[in-house]
Design a protein around this motif. Sequence first.
Motif, short mmCIF file in Angstrom:
data_model
loop_
_atom_site.label_atom_id
_atom_site.label_comp_id
_atom_site.label_asym_id
_atom_site.label_seq_id
_atom_site.Cartn_x
_atom_site.Cartn_y
_atom_site.Cartn_z
N LEU A 136 41.42 63.21 46.18
CA LEU A 136 41.43 64.67 46.02
C LEU A 136 42.30 65.20 44.87
CD1 LEU A 136 40.66 67.49 47.26
CD2 LEU A 136 42.87 67.40 48.41
N LEU A 137 41.68 66.05 44.07
CA LEU A 137 42.39 66.72 42.97
C LEU A 137 42.25 68.23 43.14
CD1 LEU A 137 40.98 64.57 40.02
CD2 LEU A 137 43.23 64.32 41.12
N ASN A 138 43.38 68.92 43.07
CA ASN A 138 43.37 70.37 43.07
C ASN A 138 43.89 70.84 41.72
OD1 ASN A 138 42.90 70.99 46.11
ND2 ASN A 138 44.47 69.40 46.04
N TYR A 139 43.19 71.79 41.14
CA TYR A 139 43.60 72.33 39.84
C TYR A 139 43.63 73.85 39.91
CZ TYR A 139 42.00 67.92 37.54
OH TYR A 139 41.80 66.62 37.12
N THR A 140 44.62 74.47 39.27
CA THR A 140 44.45 75.88 38.94
C THR A 140 43.47 75.92 37.78
OG1 THR A 140 46.36 75.88 37.44
CG2 THR A 140 46.76 76.56 39.73
N ARG A 141 42.65 76.99 37.74
CA ARG A 141 41.65 77.10 36.68
C ARG A 141 42.27 77.79 35.47
NH1 ARG A 141 40.06 74.24 40.80
NH2 ARG A 141 37.83 74.25 41.29
N LEU A 142 41.72 77.47 34.28
CA LEU A 142 42.32 77.98 33.05
C LEU A 142 42.31 79.50 33.00
CD1 LEU A 142 41.10 75.47 30.32
CD2 LEU A 142 42.72 75.17 32.19
N ASP A 143 41.29 80.13 33.65
CA ASP A 143 41.20 81.58 33.60
C ASP A 143 41.72 82.25 34.87
OD1 ASP A 143 39.25 80.74 35.30
OD2 ASP A 143 37.58 81.78 34.29
N ASP A 144 42.44 81.52 35.69
CA ASP A 144 43.05 82.14 36.87
C ASP A 144 44.10 83.16 36.43
OD1 ASP A 144 41.75 80.93 38.98
OD2 ASP A 144 43.20 79.29 39.19
N PRO A 145 44.32 84.19 37.28
CA PRO A 145 45.43 85.12 36.98
C PRO A 145 46.75 84.35 36.90
CG PRO A 145 44.11 85.88 38.86
CD PRO A 145 43.60 84.52 38.51
N GLU A 146 47.65 84.85 36.08
CA GLU A 146 48.94 84.18 35.87
C GLU A 146 49.66 83.93 37.21
OE1 GLU A 146 49.39 83.10 32.91
OE2 GLU A 146 51.48 82.46 32.89
N ASP A 147 49.48 84.85 38.14
CA ASP A 147 50.17 84.70 39.42
C ASP A 147 49.66 83.48 40.19
OD1 ASP A 147 51.99 85.75 41.39
OD2 ASP A 147 50.18 86.04 42.61
N VAL A 148 48.36 83.25 40.15
CA VAL A 148 47.79 82.07 40.82
C VAL A 148 48.29 80.80 40.13
CG1 VAL A 148 45.64 80.78 41.21
CG2 VAL A 148 45.73 83.24 41.70
N ILE A 149 48.30 80.81 38.79
CA ILE A 149 48.72 79.64 38.03
C ILE A 149 50.18 79.29 38.31
CG2 ILE A 149 49.24 78.87 35.67
CD1 ILE A 149 46.65 80.21 34.76
N CYS A 150 51.00 80.31 38.51
CA CYS A 150 52.44 80.06 38.63
C CYS A 150 52.93 79.87 40.06
CB CYS A 150 53.23 81.20 37.98
SG CYS A 150 52.95 81.28 36.21
N THR A 151 52.11 80.23 41.05
CA THR A 151 52.63 80.15 42.42
C THR A 151 51.77 79.29 43.35
OG1 THR A 151 51.46 82.13 43.15
CG2 THR A 151 53.66 82.46 42.23
N THR A 152 50.71 78.69 42.83
CA THR A 152 49.89 77.82 43.69
C THR A 152 49.65 76.48 42.99
OG1 THR A 152 47.58 78.16 42.97
CG2 THR A 152 48.59 79.93 44.28
N GLN A 153 49.20 75.52 43.76
CA GLN A 153 48.88 74.20 43.20
C GLN A 153 47.37 74.02 43.07
OE1 GLN A 153 51.76 74.61 45.35
NE2 GLN A 153 52.54 74.73 43.27
N GLY A 154 46.66 75.16 43.05
CA GLY A 154 45.24 75.12 42.72
C GLY A 154 44.33 74.82 43.90
N ARG A 155 43.07 74.61 43.59
CA ARG A 155 42.06 74.37 44.63
C ARG A 155 41.21 73.17 44.23
NH1 ARG A 155 41.55 78.82 41.70
NH2 ARG A 155 39.60 79.38 40.67
N PRO A 156 40.45 72.64 45.20
CA PRO A 156 39.76 71.37 44.93
C PRO A 156 38.84 71.42 43.72
CG PRO A 156 39.77 71.83 47.28
CD PRO A 156 40.32 73.06 46.61
N LEU A 157 38.73 70.28 43.08
CA LEU A 157 37.88 70.12 41.90
C LEU A 157 36.41 70.32 42.23
CD1 LEU A 157 37.20 68.87 39.04
CD2 LEU A 157 37.45 66.63 40.10
N SER A 158 35.96 69.76 43.35
CA SER A 158 34.52 69.64 43.59
C SER A 158 34.07 70.44 44.81
CB SER A 158 34.21 68.16 43.84
OG SER A 158 32.90 68.01 44.35
#
Length: 551
Positions: A351-373
Amino acid sequence: MTALADGFVPWPSDLTRVYRQRGWWRGQALGSELATAADRRPDAVALADGEVRLTYRSLLARADRLASWLVDELGLAREDRLVVQLPNCWQFVVLTLACLRAGVVPVMALPAHRRHELSHLVAHSEAAAIAVPATLRGFDHAELADELRADAPALQHVLVVGTPRPGQLDLTEHCAEPATAAGHRARWDADPPGRSAVAVFLLSGGTTGLPKLIARTHDDYAYNARASAELCGLGPDTVYLGTLPVSHNFPLACPGVLGTLLAGGRVVMLPSPDPERVFATIAAEGVTVATAVPAVAQRWLGHARQHGPDQLATLRLLQVGGARLADEVARTVRPVLGCTLQQVFGMAEGLLNYTRLDDPEDVICTTQGRPLSDGDEVRIVDQTGQDLPDGVAGVLLTRGPYTPRGYYRAPEQNARSFAPGGWYRSGDIVRRRPDGNLVVEGRDKDMINRGGEKISAEEVENLAYRTAAVAHAAAVSMPDPELGERVCLYAVLKPGATLTLGELRAAMADAGAARFTWPERLEIVGQLPVTKVGKVDKKALRDDIADRLSH
Ligand code: OOB
C-alpha cells in the motif's frame, strides 16, 4: 533449491481477474515494459552517475548482455536469487534491469547491512550470487562476501563493483556495452519471465526478528511503479534524483528509479543525501523530482535557509515519507524550497498513500495522503477487529493489487501479520478524514523508526541477550529532534554484572549487526515494568525515556 512458488502466497483468482480487467496488471514482465519505454526514446539519457551517462539504448543493451552473462556464464537460472547490496550507482540499475530481463530475482539488501542481516538474507533466499561494492565507507564488503560464501553452500558467485578479490567477479566489466546488442535483445524479448513470477524481493521493515522477504511480482510491481509515475506526473522531462538507498521501495518504485524509466525520464544517482552535494547536483543536472525521509528533508531545509534556494530552480516536487513528517516542517517546504511537497505513506509490503500534486496546501501539509489505486482496500479497526468510523484512530489493514498476501516462506509470521481475507496488518495507527486522506497517528508494532530505517525491537533484544551481563532487555524508541526516533535499550543486569553503552555497542558490532540498529542509549534498571497481562510495558518505558530526555 526451493521453487519460489512454494513459499509464495498468491492473490485469489477472482481478484487477479479484476486486476487484469481494470488494466492494472498488464500481464507483461517489468523488464519488457522497461524495454518498450527505452524504445520510445533510445537516444535520451536514462541514467546519470557522476561522469557516467547512459542513453536508454545503452542501458538496455548493457542490461541484456549482462542478463545473458548471468545465465550463460554463471549458470543462473530463472527464479535464482541474487542478493544486491550496492550503493546508489549506475551498476545497480544495469544489474537490476538485467535480473528483471532474465528472471533472476534480486534480493534488495541495504548497504548498511552487515554479516548478521546478510547471512540471514543469503540463507533464507538461498541466494546463488551476491553483488557488493569492494569497499564502502571504510568497510570491506568484498571480504565479508567471501565469508558469507564460505558459510552458505548455495552462494556461488560474488560480483563486485570495484576491485574484486581472487575468485570474485568484476561486475563493472560485465556491465559494459556490447559491440552488438541485437542478439541479446532478441533473446530476452522472446523469452521474458512470466507475468506472475517474482520480480524482486523487498525487505520488510520488520517487527519480529530479522527482515522478512516480500515477493513482488512483475504484474504488481510494474503497476506500483507505473501508477506512481502517473500520479506524480512523471514524463520525458522528469529528472529524478535517487539519493536515499535505492534498494528501498520508496526510491526504487514509488515512482523512483523504475517509475522514472517507465515514463522516459532521467535518473540521477547520488550515494549520499548530504545537502551540499544534493543541491549542487540538483543545479547541475536540472533535477525536477527528489525523494527524502523527514530527517533528510529537514537537513535540506536548513541548508536552503542558510544558502538560499538558488540551486533549486528546477525542483518541482519533493516527496517525503518513510516516517511521520511534522505538520510545521511540512508547511515550510514550499516557502523555503520553492517546490511542491508530496507526503508519501507507504510500505514495502505494498500500500502506497500519496497526497496529490494539486491538493490544497492544507491537505498536503497535514495528511499523509490517500491510496494510490482504486483497487486499494483500507480498513481502520479497533483492537477487536471492528471497523471504525472516519475520524477515529485505529489500526490500518489493507489489501489490493500491489499488496502481496504473505511474506515469503514465513507461515508463522503470516498468521500474525495477515488477518483472514488476506488483509495485511500494517501496525500503523491512522485516522481517515472525511475527504479520504489518512493521518498517521502512531504505531501498534514493536518497531523503531530511526530516520526512516526500521529496526525490530525484538532483534535488538535478542542481540542484547548475547552479552553475558543482560538478564532482561527491552528496546524502545526514544524521541530525537534530528532522526525522529533512536534506539534506547532498557536492561536488567545479572547479579554483579556491569554493562556500559560502549560495551553493548561493541557486542552488537561483534554480532555483525548493522550499525543503525545499535542502541544509542542504555538505561540500567532494577526491573522492567509489566502490563496487567504480564508483558513488558513498552509504553511506560517510552514515556520514561521521553521524560528523562526532556529534563
Ligand atoms: C516505507 O516503507 P518501509 O517498509 O520501510 O516502512 C513502512 C512503515 C509504515 O508501516 C509506517 O510505519 C512507516 O514506515 N511510514 C510512515 C510514513 N511512511 C512510512 N509513517 C508515517 N508517515 C509516513 N509518511 O517507509 C515507504 C515505502 C514506500 C514509500 C514510502 C515509504
